[in-house]
Design a protein around this motif. Structure first.
Motif, short mmCIF file in Angstrom:
data_model
loop_
_atom_site.label_atom_id
_atom_site.label_comp_id
_atom_site.label_asym_id
_atom_site.label_seq_id
_atom_site.Cartn_x
_atom_site.Cartn_y
_atom_site.Cartn_z
N PHE A 176 0.80 -1.23 0.00
CA PHE A 176 0.00 0.00 0.00
C PHE A 176 0.84 1.28 0.00
O PHE A 176 0.28 2.37 0.13
CB PHE A 176 -0.99 0.02 1.18
N PHE A 177 2.16 1.17 -0.15
CA PHE A 177 2.97 2.39 -0.26
C PHE A 177 3.13 2.75 -1.73
O PHE A 177 3.54 1.92 -2.55
CB PHE A 177 4.35 2.21 0.36
N SER A 178 2.83 4.00 -2.07
CA SER A 178 3.01 4.47 -3.44
C SER A 178 3.05 5.99 -3.46
O SER A 178 2.39 6.66 -2.67
CB SER A 178 1.85 3.98 -4.33
N ASN A 179 3.84 6.54 -4.39
CA ASN A 179 3.87 7.97 -4.63
C ASN A 179 2.91 8.37 -5.74
O ASN A 179 2.79 9.55 -6.07
CB ASN A 179 5.29 8.41 -5.02
N LYS A 180 2.23 7.37 -6.33
CA LYS A 180 1.32 7.64 -7.45
C LYS A 180 -0.13 7.57 -6.96
O LYS A 180 -0.55 6.52 -6.44
CB LYS A 180 1.57 6.62 -8.57
N PRO A 181 -0.91 8.63 -7.13
CA PRO A 181 -2.28 8.69 -6.60
C PRO A 181 -3.18 7.56 -7.07
O PRO A 181 -4.02 7.09 -6.31
CB PRO A 181 -2.79 10.05 -7.11
N ALA A 182 -3.04 7.11 -8.31
CA ALA A 182 -3.93 6.09 -8.86
C ALA A 182 -3.48 4.67 -8.55
O ALA A 182 -4.15 3.71 -8.93
CB ALA A 182 -4.06 6.27 -10.37
N SER A 183 -2.37 4.50 -7.85
CA SER A 183 -1.82 3.17 -7.60
C SER A 183 -2.26 2.62 -6.26
O SER A 183 -2.45 3.36 -5.29
CB SER A 183 -0.29 3.22 -7.66
N THR A 184 -2.42 1.28 -6.19
CA THR A 184 -2.75 0.64 -4.91
C THR A 184 -1.51 0.48 -4.03
O THR A 184 -1.64 0.24 -2.83
CB THR A 184 -3.35 -0.76 -5.14
N GLY A 185 -0.32 0.57 -4.62
CA GLY A 185 0.89 0.34 -3.86
C GLY A 185 1.13 -1.14 -3.58
O GLY A 185 1.90 -1.49 -2.68
N LEU A 186 0.50 -2.00 -4.38
CA LEU A 186 0.66 -3.45 -4.17
C LEU A 186 1.52 -4.12 -5.24
O LEU A 186 1.95 -5.25 -5.06
CB LEU A 186 -0.72 -4.14 -4.14
N GLY A 187 1.77 -3.43 -6.35
CA GLY A 187 2.47 -4.07 -7.47
C GLY A 187 3.82 -4.65 -7.11
O GLY A 187 4.08 -5.83 -7.33
N LEU A 188 4.70 -3.84 -6.52
CA LEU A 188 6.04 -4.33 -6.16
C LEU A 188 5.97 -5.32 -5.01
O LEU A 188 6.78 -6.26 -4.94
CB LEU A 188 6.95 -3.15 -5.81
N SER A 189 5.02 -5.15 -4.09
CA SER A 189 4.86 -6.10 -2.98
C SER A 189 4.49 -7.48 -3.52
O SER A 189 5.04 -8.50 -3.09
CB SER A 189 3.76 -5.63 -2.01
N ILE A 190 3.54 -7.50 -4.47
CA ILE A 190 3.13 -8.76 -5.07
C ILE A 190 4.28 -9.38 -5.85
O ILE A 190 4.52 -10.59 -5.78
CB ILE A 190 1.91 -8.55 -5.98
N ALA A 191 5.02 -8.55 -6.59
CA ALA A 191 6.16 -9.06 -7.37
C ALA A 191 7.17 -9.76 -6.46
O ALA A 191 7.60 -10.88 -6.75
CB ALA A 191 6.83 -7.92 -8.13
N ARG A 192 7.56 -9.11 -5.37
CA ARG A 192 8.53 -9.71 -4.46
C ARG A 192 7.96 -10.98 -3.82
O ARG A 192 8.66 -12.00 -3.70
CB ARG A 192 8.94 -8.71 -3.38
N MET A 193 6.69 -10.96 -3.42
CA MET A 193 6.06 -12.11 -2.78
C MET A 193 6.06 -13.32 -3.72
O MET A 193 6.40 -14.44 -3.32
CB MET A 193 4.63 -11.75 -2.38
N VAL A 194 5.70 -13.09 -4.98
CA VAL A 194 5.65 -14.17 -5.97
C VAL A 194 7.04 -14.71 -6.27
O VAL A 194 7.26 -15.92 -6.35
CB VAL A 194 4.95 -13.68 -7.26
N LEU A 195 8.00 -13.81 -6.43
CA LEU A 195 9.37 -14.24 -6.74
C LEU A 195 9.97 -15.03 -5.58
O LEU A 195 10.65 -16.05 -5.80
CB LEU A 195 10.24 -13.02 -7.05
#
Length: 241
Positions: A176-195
Motif C-alpha cells: 500500500f505504499f506508493s507515490n502515485k495517486p492512482a496506484s494501490t501500492g501493491l504491485g512491487l509487494s506482489i512481485a517480491r512475494m511471488v518471486l
C-alpha cells in the motif's frame, strides 16, 4: 458491567478475500452496462463522455480488486526450467504499444534459463514493468538487461524516470505504499512475494551505471541447473564430434 474491548480475532486475509468476492458481482454489472450503453441510440455527447468515465474507472477498480485478491491469497508456485528472456520480451513488446511513447532498450541475452514458475514470474515482471511505465507518463526509456551469476540469473528493469528518494527506496516493497495517486501500492509487494515463493527475490535502487537515469529493479531467480548442464553436455558433444 464493563464491555469486553479486546480486539476481535479476525483472519484479515479471509476478510480481504470475502470483500473482493462481494465487490466483484456489482462491478461486473457496471462493466457490462457501461460497455453496452454507448451503443444505444439517442445518447448525447455529454452522456457518452460520462459513460466513458464510468467504464474507465470500473476497469481500474477491477484491476485493484485483482491485485487485492492476489495479495490476500497468493497462487501456489510450480517452478520449472523457464527461459526468462521470452517472458521479458513478450511483456516489453506489449508495453511498447502503450499510449505513452516508451522506447524499449533490449540488452537481454539470447536466452536465460531460471528455475521458476512461468505464470508467477510473468506476473511479477509485468508488475515491475508497469511500475516503470507509470513513472514515465510523458514517455521515456526502459532498459532491459540480464545475465547469470553463480547459482542464479538476474534481470534488471531500468526506467529513465526521476528516481526515488531514500524514503521511497526503503519503503518501495511495503504493501500500500506508493507515490502515485492512482496506484494501490501493491504491485512491487506482489512481485517480491511471488518471486520469493519460487526461491527468488527482487530489490530496487537508483541508477548509477551510466544507463538511463531513474530506478532499477533487479530480479534474481535460481539458475535452472538441469537445463544448463544439459546444454553444456550437448555443446561438448558437438565439439568432439
Amino acid at each position: 458491567m464493563g464491555h469486553d474491548l479486546r480486539p476481535l480475532d479476525i483472519d484479515v486475509q479471509a476478510l480481504m478475500r470475502g470483500l473482493v468476492h462481494e465487490l466483484r458481482n456489482p462491478l461486473s454489472a457496471i462493466l457490462t452496462a457501461s460497455s453496452l450503453l454507448p451503443g444505444a441510440q439517442g445518447l448525447d455527447e455529454e452522456t457518452e463522455m460520462l459513460l466513458d468515465v464510468v467504464s474507465k474507472e470500473a476497469r481500474r477498480m477491477n484491476r485493484i480488486l485483482t491485485e487485492f485478491s492476489t495479495f490476500a491469497k497468493p497462487p501456489k508456485q510450480h517452478p520449472e526450467p523457464t527461459d526468462i528472456t521470452v517472458i521479458v520480451r513478450e511483456l516489453a513488446r506489449a508495453e511498447s504499444k502503450s499510449s505513452a511513447p516508451i522506447a524499449i532498450q533490449d540488452e537481454m541475452p539470447a536466452e536465460l534459463w531460471a528455475y521458476a514458475d512461468p505464470h508467477g514470474t510473468t506476473q511479477a515482471i509485468q508488475h515491475i514493468i508497469e511500475n516503470a511505465r507509470e513513472v514515465l507518463p510523458e514517455g521515456g526509456n526502459i532498459r532491459l538487461t540480464g545475465g547469470q551469476k553463480e547459482e542464479s540469473v538476474w534481470i534488471a528493469i531500468n526506467d529513465s524516470g526521476p528516481g526515488l528518494s531514500e524514503n521511497s527506496l526503503e519503503r518501495a516493497f511495503q504493501p500500500f505504499f506508493s507515490n502515485k495517486p492512482a496506484s494501490t501500492g501493491l504491485g512491487l509487494s506482489i512481485a517480491r512475494m511471488v518471486l520469493r515463493a519460487s526461491g527468488g527475490d527482487c530489490h530496487i535502487e537508483n541508477a548509477h551505471d551510466g544507463g538511463p537515469n531513474g530506478a532499477i529493479v533487479t530480479v534474481e531467480l535460481p539458475l535452472a541447473k538441469a537445463r544448463v548442464e544439459g546444454q553444456t553436455e550437448r555443446n561438448e558433444a558437438l565439439q568432439t564430434a
